[in-house]
Design a protein around this motif. Structure first.
Motif, short mmCIF file in Angstrom:
data_model
loop_
_atom_site.label_atom_id
_atom_site.label_comp_id
_atom_site.label_asym_id
_atom_site.label_seq_id
_atom_site.Cartn_x
_atom_site.Cartn_y
_atom_site.Cartn_z
N LEU A 343 0.85 -1.19 0.00
CA LEU A 343 0.00 0.00 0.00
C LEU A 343 0.88 1.23 0.00
O LEU A 343 1.79 1.36 0.82
N ALA A 344 0.60 2.14 -0.92
CA ALA A 344 1.38 3.38 -1.03
C ALA A 344 0.48 4.47 -1.59
O ALA A 344 -0.54 4.21 -2.24
N HIS A 356 -0.21 15.44 11.96
CA HIS A 356 -0.22 14.15 11.28
C HIS A 356 0.07 14.36 9.80
O HIS A 356 -0.30 15.38 9.22
N ALA A 357 0.70 13.37 9.19
CA ALA A 357 0.74 13.31 7.73
C ALA A 357 -0.55 12.66 7.27
O ALA A 357 -0.93 11.59 7.77
N VAL A 358 -1.25 13.29 6.33
CA VAL A 358 -2.57 12.81 5.95
C VAL A 358 -2.76 12.85 4.44
O VAL A 358 -2.03 13.53 3.72
N VAL A 359 -3.75 12.10 3.99
CA VAL A 359 -4.34 12.29 2.67
C VAL A 359 -5.84 12.48 2.88
O VAL A 359 -6.36 12.25 3.98
N TYR A 360 -6.52 12.90 1.81
CA TYR A 360 -7.96 13.10 1.89
C TYR A 360 -8.66 12.06 1.05
O TYR A 360 -8.48 12.00 -0.17
N ASP A 365 -19.19 13.08 -3.23
CA ASP A 365 -18.81 14.50 -3.17
C ASP A 365 -18.30 14.89 -1.78
O ASP A 365 -18.19 16.07 -1.47
N GLN A 366 -17.98 13.90 -0.95
CA GLN A 366 -17.45 14.19 0.37
C GLN A 366 -15.98 13.77 0.46
O GLN A 366 -15.58 12.74 -0.12
N TYR A 367 -15.22 14.56 1.19
CA TYR A 367 -13.78 14.32 1.36
C TYR A 367 -13.49 14.35 2.85
O TYR A 367 -13.96 15.22 3.58
N GLU A 368 -12.67 13.37 3.30
CA GLU A 368 -12.39 13.28 4.73
C GLU A 368 -10.93 12.90 4.96
O GLU A 368 -10.34 12.12 4.20
N VAL A 369 -10.38 13.46 6.01
CA VAL A 369 -8.97 13.25 6.32
C VAL A 369 -8.70 11.81 6.73
O VAL A 369 -9.56 11.14 7.32
N ARG A 370 -7.52 11.32 6.38
CA ARG A 370 -7.04 10.01 6.82
C ARG A 370 -5.64 10.19 7.38
O ARG A 370 -4.71 10.54 6.65
N MET A 371 -5.48 9.98 8.69
CA MET A 371 -4.18 10.10 9.34
C MET A 371 -3.36 8.84 9.02
O MET A 371 -3.83 7.72 9.22
N GLU A 383 5.20 4.70 1.26
CA GLU A 383 4.55 3.51 1.78
C GLU A 383 3.62 3.88 2.93
O GLU A 383 3.96 4.70 3.79
N VAL A 384 2.44 3.26 2.98
CA VAL A 384 1.47 3.47 4.05
C VAL A 384 1.40 2.21 4.91
O VAL A 384 1.09 1.12 4.41
N LEU A 385 1.70 2.35 6.20
CA LEU A 385 1.67 1.22 7.12
C LEU A 385 0.33 1.10 7.84
O LEU A 385 -0.06 0.01 8.23
N ASP A 386 -0.35 2.23 8.02
CA ASP A 386 -1.63 2.21 8.74
C ASP A 386 -2.36 3.51 8.46
O ASP A 386 -1.75 4.53 8.12
N GLY A 387 -3.70 3.47 8.60
CA GLY A 387 -4.50 4.68 8.47
C GLY A 387 -5.30 4.79 7.19
O GLY A 387 -6.14 5.69 7.07
N LEU A 388 -5.07 3.89 6.24
CA LEU A 388 -5.78 3.96 4.96
C LEU A 388 -6.05 2.55 4.47
O LEU A 388 -5.16 1.69 4.51
N LYS A 389 -7.27 2.32 3.99
CA LYS A 389 -7.62 1.00 3.47
C LYS A 389 -7.22 0.88 2.00
O LYS A 389 -7.40 1.83 1.23
#
Length: 415
Positions: A343-344, A356-360, A365-371, A383-389
């Motif tokens: 996952l990256a 936190h480093a985040v993506v949205y 039409d909705q956007y939400e933060v992911r830590m 690389e993403v280790l946790d926080g995003l599916k």
């Protein structure tokens, strides 16, 4: 109309509420306050939690995270008097934006009910609360959103918001190096006379282009006084002309001819990364004055260090385009490792949010933060280790617009 939501949370619990606060207990603010709608202020309790009331029952629900992982705690009272938590059954359902639901149950602890599940970030959900106290059932539901905003598809397109699906990626780790282009010594020839004699004629000028087999010199031999010709051994240009008519050859170089199209890059690499550079490593080069990168591979690493302790790494170019010339300065990215991660996300997608480093993440039409918990970084990937599916659509281009929209709305709670 845009809707700005703050601290979203869905909980099904026996007795408690939440609000947004900066103490040990963190509550959840009413989402409508930040969505441009009028609503009554959220009532908070003595533990800085959200108050839920119905008939004679009152529940204070808070997210507590002082010295512990975030967890729900609830205090129940009836007619203003505390209710023994052992007499209360409570459950909370958190409904998140991606459709996931989290079930939380509670156990008595001192004078409060303690949730049995860590509340992972973001604390953004619809909260459904159910309690049973003294034979009666009570229900509450409210929105508790944070780090969330709504942007119509038309506006997103106009703003240039771009998205991608999070998944596996091939990371290529590189190191920077600098150097210049030089003529390939394997395509350079020194022209000498086979037999000593007098230079009868020189048929080429300095800088002149010659072809393989072209007569370039005439030598009058000292042995038999006969004149013989010397031909160019390659196609190229005359780099050096060290002979003129009437001179003795004397076993010296008379001409130096080189193929000016056979260029290589010589890069300086320092000891900190030298052990990771090997022949065959891919290289991307940017030549000063040119926009298009030039590619190549490492051919050889000089075993002798220069006075500045750098090693010379020689790179064979895949293709020499017009406009390249020996002596040109360049910068290079030498690939020193390659690995696939499950996952990256693209580096350009990253923003900061509450340290936190985040993506949205995007859902319609909705956007939400992911830590995110990040791992290795290479080139344009992280690389993403946790926080995003895996499989989540997230904002890659102009993500700062989402961040600014959320910050403008105040759609966040203090931690």
């Amino acid at each position: 109309m845009k809707t700005y939501l703050i601290g979203s949370l869905v909980v099904t619990l026996l007795l408690f509420g939440a609000g947004v606060f900066s103490g040990g207990a963190v509550g959840v603010a009413d989402s409508e306050k930040h969505g441009g709608h009028s609503s009554a202020p959220v009532e908070t309790g003595p533990h800085h939690g959200r108050m839920l009331r119905k008939d004679d029952i009152a529940v204070e629900l808070a997210i507590f995270e002082s010295g512990v992982s975030p967890e729900f705690r609830a205090w129940v009272s009836e007619k203003g008097k505390p209710v023994d938590p052992r007499e209360v059954l409570a459950s909370v359902t958190l409904s998140r934006l991606d459709g996931e639901q989290e079930q939380i149950s509670f156990v008595p602890k001192d004078d409060y009910l303690r949730g049995n599940t860590e509340i992972r970030e973001p604390h953004s959900f619809v909260v459904s609360v159910t309690i049973r106290s003294r034979g009666k059932m009570y229900h509450w539901q409210y929105d508790s959103f944070e780090g969330r905003t709504r942007i119509t598809r038309e506006n997103a397109e106009a703003l240039g918001i771009q998205t991608a699906i999070a998944g596996p990626a091939l990371l290529r780790e590189t190191t920077k190096a600098y150097g210049r282009l030089v003529m390939n010594p394997e395509r350079k020839r020194e022209v000498r006379a086979r037999f000593d004699g007098t230079v009868d004629s020189v048929n080429v000028a300095l800088g002149e282009r010659v072809t393989k087999g072209q007569a370039v010199l005439a030598i009058n031999s000292n042995e038999n006084l006969k004149t013989y010709t010397i031909s160019s051994p390659i196609n190229g240009i005359v780099l050096q002309r060290n002979a003129n008519p009437g001179e003795q050859t004397g076993g010296r170089n008379l001409l130096v001819i080189a193929d000016e199209h056979a260029l290589i890059a010589e890069l300086e690499v320092f000891p900190s990364v030298r052990p990771r550079v090997h022949p065959g490593n891919p290289v991307s080069l940017i030549v000063r004055g040119m926009r298009t990168p030039v590619t190549g591979v490492v051919k050889q690493i000089d075993p002798v260090l220069r006075p500045n302790q750098a090693s010379i790494v020689r790179v064979m170019l895949d293709q020499v385009s017009q406009g390249l010339a020996a002596g040109s300065f360049l910068s290079a990215a030498i690939q020193i490792d390659e690995y696939e991660v499950p996952l990256a996300v693209q580096r350009s997608a990253l923003q900061s949010y509450r340290d936190h480093a985040v993506v949205y993440a995007q859902y319609g039409d909705q956007y939400e933060v992911r830590m995110l918990k990040l791992g290795r970084q290479a080139d344009e990937w992280v690389e993403v280790l946790d926080g995003l599916k895996p499989g989540t659509r997230y904002v890659t281009g102009n993500s700062y617009i989402i961040k600014a929209d959320i910050e403008k709305s105040g759609a966040a709670h203090d931690h």
